[in-house]
Scaffold this motif. Structure first.
Motif, PDB file in Angstrom:
ATOM      1  N   SER A 130       9.331 -13.279  -8.301  1.00 51.28           N
ATOM      2  CA  SER A 130      10.747 -13.221  -7.925  1.00 51.28           C
ATOM      3  C   SER A 130      11.085 -11.913  -7.219  1.00 51.28           C
ATOM      4  O   SER A 130      10.351 -10.917  -7.328  1.00 51.28           O
ATOM      5  N   GLU A 131      12.186 -11.913  -6.539  1.00 50.53           N
ATOM      6  CA  GLU A 131      12.587 -10.738  -5.767  1.00 50.53           C
ATOM      7  C   GLU A 131      12.855  -9.534  -6.655  1.00 50.53           C
ATOM      8  O   GLU A 131      12.587  -8.391  -6.273  1.00 50.53           O
ATOM      9  N   ASP A 132      13.344  -9.775  -7.867  1.00 48.74           N
ATOM     10  CA  ASP A 132      13.683  -8.672  -8.766  1.00 48.74           C
ATOM     11  C   ASP A 132      12.453  -8.026  -9.389  1.00 48.74           C
ATOM     12  O   ASP A 132      12.560  -6.978 -10.031  1.00 48.74           O
ATOM     13  N   PHE A 133      11.303  -8.615  -9.205  1.00 46.62           N
ATOM     14  CA  PHE A 133      10.067  -8.019  -9.715  1.00 46.62           C
ATOM     15  C   PHE A 133       9.163  -7.563  -8.572  1.00 46.62           C
ATOM     16  O   PHE A 133       8.911  -6.377  -8.412  1.00 46.62           O
ATOM     17  N   LEU A 134       8.682  -8.500  -7.778  1.00 48.61           N
ATOM     18  CA  LEU A 134       7.688  -8.183  -6.750  1.00 48.61           C
ATOM     19  C   LEU A 134       8.253  -7.327  -5.620  1.00 48.61           C
ATOM     20  O   LEU A 134       7.515  -6.574  -4.980  1.00 48.61           O
ATOM     21  N   SER A 150       4.071  -2.993  -8.641  1.00 45.04           N
ATOM     22  CA  SER A 150       2.622  -2.938  -8.714  1.00 45.04           C
ATOM     23  C   SER A 150       2.077  -3.668  -9.944  1.00 45.04           C
ATOM     24  O   SER A 150       1.064  -4.369  -9.869  1.00 45.04           O
ATOM     25  N   PHE A 151       2.758  -3.509 -11.079  1.00 47.61           N
ATOM     26  CA  PHE A 151       2.274  -4.164 -12.292  1.00 47.61           C
ATOM     27  C   PHE A 151       2.608  -5.653 -12.304  1.00 47.61           C
ATOM     28  O   PHE A 151       1.962  -6.422 -13.025  1.00 47.61           O
ATOM     29  N   THR A 183       1.341 -11.895   0.468  1.00 51.03           N
ATOM     30  CA  THR A 183       1.233 -11.381   1.839  1.00 51.03           C
ATOM     31  C   THR A 183       2.558 -10.752   2.284  1.00 51.03           C
ATOM     32  O   THR A 183       2.562  -9.716   2.962  1.00 51.03           O
ATOM     33  N   THR A 184       3.671 -11.340   1.882  1.00 51.31           N
ATOM     34  CA  THR A 184       4.974 -10.730   2.179  1.00 51.31           C
ATOM     35  C   THR A 184       5.087  -9.375   1.500  1.00 51.31           C
ATOM     36  O   THR A 184       5.557  -8.392   2.089  1.00 51.31           O
ATOM     37  N   TYR A 185       4.643  -9.303   0.259  1.00 50.99           N
ATOM     38  CA  TYR A 185       4.666  -8.042  -0.482  1.00 50.99           C
ATOM     39  C   TYR A 185       3.826  -6.973   0.231  1.00 50.99           C
ATOM     40  O   TYR A 185       4.261  -5.825   0.379  1.00 50.99           O
ATOM     41  N   VAL A 186       2.639  -7.349   0.668  1.00 46.87           N
ATOM     42  CA  VAL A 186       1.757  -6.394   1.356  1.00 46.87           C
ATOM     43  C   VAL A 186       2.427  -5.862   2.622  1.00 46.87           C
ATOM     44  O   VAL A 186       2.328  -4.669   2.940  1.00 46.87           O
ATOM     45  N   VAL A 187       3.119  -6.730   3.340  1.00 48.23           N
ATOM     46  CA  VAL A 187       3.822  -6.308   4.555  1.00 48.23           C
ATOM     47  C   VAL A 187       4.896  -5.268   4.223  1.00 48.23           C
ATOM     48  O   VAL A 187       5.057  -4.263   4.926  1.00 48.23           O
ATOM     49  N   LEU A 188       5.637  -5.489   3.136  1.00 46.72           N
ATOM     50  CA  LEU A 188       6.795  -4.647   2.834  1.00 46.72           C
ATOM     51  C   LEU A 188       6.457  -3.376   2.056  1.00 46.72           C
ATOM     52  O   LEU A 188       7.179  -2.387   2.155  1.00 46.72           O
ATOM     53  N   GLU A 189       5.385  -3.397   1.283  1.00 47.20           N
ATOM     54  CA  GLU A 189       5.063  -2.251   0.427  1.00 47.20           C
ATOM     55  C   GLU A 189       4.511  -1.082   1.239  1.00 47.20           C
ATOM     56  O   GLU A 189       3.528  -1.224   1.965  1.00 47.20           O
ATOM     57  N   ARG A 190       5.137   0.082   1.088  1.00 44.55           N
ATOM     58  CA  ARG A 190       4.644   1.265   1.808  1.00 44.55           C
ATOM     59  C   ARG A 190       4.369   2.429   0.861  1.00 44.55           C
ATOM     60  O   ARG A 190       4.094   3.544   1.299  1.00 44.55           O
ATOM     61  N   ASP A 191       4.438   2.193  -0.444  1.00 42.53           N
ATOM     62  CA  ASP A 191       4.157   3.225  -1.434  1.00 42.53           C
ATOM     63  C   ASP A 191       2.725   3.049  -1.936  1.00 42.53           C
ATOM     64  O   ASP A 191       2.428   2.156  -2.721  1.00 42.53           O
ATOM     65  N   GLY A 192       1.840   3.901  -1.460  1.00 41.45           N
ATOM     66  CA  GLY A 192       0.432   3.779  -1.818  1.00 41.45           C
ATOM     67  C   GLY A 192      -0.035   4.832  -2.800  1.00 41.45           C
ATOM     68  O   GLY A 192      -1.239   5.097  -2.897  1.00 41.45           O
ATOM     69  N   ARG A 193       0.884   5.436  -3.530  1.00 43.10           N
ATOM     70  CA  ARG A 193       0.500   6.487  -4.467  1.00 43.10           C
ATOM     71  C   ARG A 193      -0.453   5.953  -5.544  1.00 43.10           C
ATOM     72  O   ARG A 193      -0.306   4.836  -6.009  1.00 43.10           O
ATOM     73  N   GLY A 194      -1.413   6.795  -5.912  1.00 45.24           N
ATOM     74  CA  GLY A 194      -2.364   6.411  -6.954  1.00 45.24           C
ATOM     75  C   GLY A 194      -1.885   6.842  -8.320  1.00 45.24           C
ATOM     76  O   GLY A 194      -1.140   6.140  -8.986  1.00 45.24           O
ATOM     77  N   PHE A 195      -2.321   8.032  -8.745  1.00 46.67           N
ATOM     78  CA  PHE A 195      -1.883   8.560 -10.043  1.00 46.67           C
ATOM     79  C   PHE A 195      -0.639   9.397  -9.832  1.00 46.67           C
ATOM     80  O   PHE A 195      -0.634  10.346  -9.050  1.00 46.67           O
ATOM     81  N   ILE A 196       0.444   9.058 -10.532  1.00 49.14           N
ATOM     82  CA  ILE A 196       1.742   9.696 -10.289  1.00 49.14           C
ATOM     83  C   ILE A 196       2.111  10.552 -11.495  1.00 49.14           C
ATOM     84  O   ILE A 196       2.997  10.229 -12.301  1.00 49.14           O
ATOM     85  N   GLY A 197       1.386  11.643 -11.682  1.00 48.56           N
ATOM     86  CA  GLY A 197       1.680  12.604 -12.738  1.00 48.56           C
ATOM     87  C   GLY A 197       1.764  11.971 -14.115  1.00 48.56           C
ATOM     88  O   GLY A 197       0.962  11.117 -14.495  1.00 48.56           O
ATOM     89  N   GLN A 198       2.772  12.371 -14.891  1.00 45.70           N
ATOM     90  CA  GLN A 198       2.932  11.894 -16.266  1.00 45.70           C
ATOM     91  C   GLN A 198       3.346  10.418 -16.335  1.00 45.70           C
ATOM     92  O   GLN A 198       3.311   9.821 -17.409  1.00 45.70           O
ATOM     93  N   LYS A 199       3.703   9.845 -15.205  1.00 46.63           N
ATOM     94  CA  LYS A 199       4.122   8.435 -15.199  1.00 46.63           C
ATOM     95  C   LYS A 199       2.952   7.488 -15.011  1.00 46.63           C
ATOM     96  O   LYS A 199       3.120   6.267 -15.056  1.00 46.63           O
ATOM     97  N   GLY A 200       1.767   8.023 -14.775  1.00 46.70           N
ATOM     98  CA  GLY A 200       0.570   7.192 -14.731  1.00 46.70           C
ATOM     99  C   GLY A 200       0.300   6.569 -13.371  1.00 46.70           C
ATOM    100  O   GLY A 200       0.699   7.094 -12.339  1.00 46.70           O
ATOM    101  N   TRP A 201      -0.352   5.417 -13.398  1.00 45.99           N
ATOM    102  CA  TRP A 201      -0.868   4.799 -12.184  1.00 45.99           C
ATOM    103  C   TRP A 201       0.158   3.942 -11.456  1.00 45.99           C
ATOM    104  O   TRP A 201       0.817   3.114 -12.063  1.00 45.99           O
ATOM    105  N   GLY A 202       0.251   4.184 -10.120  1.00 48.23           N
ATOM    106  CA  GLY A 202       0.963   3.265  -9.250  1.00 48.23           C
ATOM    107  C   GLY A 202      -0.041   2.227  -8.773  1.00 48.23           C
ATOM    108  O   GLY A 202       0.109   1.033  -9.003  1.00 48.23           O
TER     109      GLY A 202
END
Length: 269
Positions: A130-134, A150-151, A183-202
């Motif tokens: 759904s739009e509110d998640f993905l 991401s999750f 595939t729509t998600y891949v087109v729109l996602e531009r946040d490629g961060r890996g490990f994000i400090g104390q917040k863990g994995w993106g």
């Protein structure tokens, strides 16, 4: 400017039409160019808006543990719909103990225990797509919305594996719907961060690699798989973040598997 909902809808329609044209054989050699144009037409916002994120870390961890104990002690594992909604909502938690080691680990246990009914299994899939998640705050500057998105992809990959190994409930139409949304998600996602400090994995592209792997193992036709592959390669090329947290190895493993499979198929003729 279009709202986020409108952009997601327009992009989804473009991707859907391109996939159908490719499947019908109407486009081939210029598929990468046409997919790339969809990427380039996305209007992003420079303004971040307020996110509704879980902040009940202590209570959430206690509830996750309680759900886990209840399921494990039951003669026949089951989970209440209200508890399922609780777990899904906490995929957005910025705290990795809640989101990753809590909800994600428990989801895997529940899937392997076949604790979900068929109705719940499809409900999870539909909720994550759904739009509110993905697509949660996907057009905004980098922020904590990345975790929910991401999750959602990661749990979807776990669902696909569980369906292939145990549940056997997804139809071809379900799988094609997942292809279109991912595939729509891949087109729109531009946040490629890996490990994000104390917040863990993106870890967006690691999770994309996971779901790519599962969809490649499905019975979908080759056109759908090649379309997904093309989109992921275009997204990888356009990612501005350095993908140095294992994402390259994850995708390389999938591509190697595909190459070996292609060679083995050729050798059978």
């Amino acid at each position: 400017m279009d709202t986020e909902h409108q952009v997601v809808l327009k992009t989804s329609k473009k991707i859907h039409q391109l996939r159908l044209q490719f499947e019908a054989g109407n486009i081939f050699h210029n598929l990468s160019l046409k997919v790339g144009q969809v990427f380039d037409e996305v209007p992003y916002s420079e303004t971040a808006t307020i996110m509704d994120l879980p902040v009940d870390d202590k209570a959430a961890l206690a509830k996750i543990q309680a759900i886990s104990l209840t399921v494990k002690e039951a003669g026949e594992p089951v989970i209440l719909d209200s508890d399922l909604d609780f777990l899904l909502s906490h995929l957005a938690a910025p705290n990795p103990q809640v989101r990753d080691k809590g909800v994600y680990f428990l989801f895997n246990d529940l899937l392997h225990a076949q604790a979900f009914t068929e109705k719940q299994f499809h409900y999870i899939k539909n909720t994550l797509l759904s739009e509110d998640f993905l697509f949660y705050h996907i057009l905004e500057p980098k922020g904590d919305g990345i975790f929910k998105r991401s999750f959602s992809v990661l749990i979807l990959s776990a669902l696909l594996y569980a369906d292939r190994a145990m549940y056997h409930t997804f139809s071809e139409e379900d799988l094609v719907d997942i292809i279109d949304r991912i595939t729509t998600y891949v087109v729109l996602e531009r946040d490629g961060r890996g490990f994000i400090g104390q917040k863990g994995w993106g870890h967006v592209y690691t999770h994309i690699g996971n779901i790519f792997d599962e969809l490649m193992a499905s019975d979908l036709n080759r056109a759908n798989k090649l379309f997904l592959l093309t989109t992921i390669l275009q997204g990888y090329r356009r990612m501005n973040d350095a993908l140095v947290f294992g994402e390259d190895n994850r995708l390389a493993a999938v591509f190697s598997y595909l190459a070996i499979k292609i060679v083995s198929l050729r050798n059978t003729f």
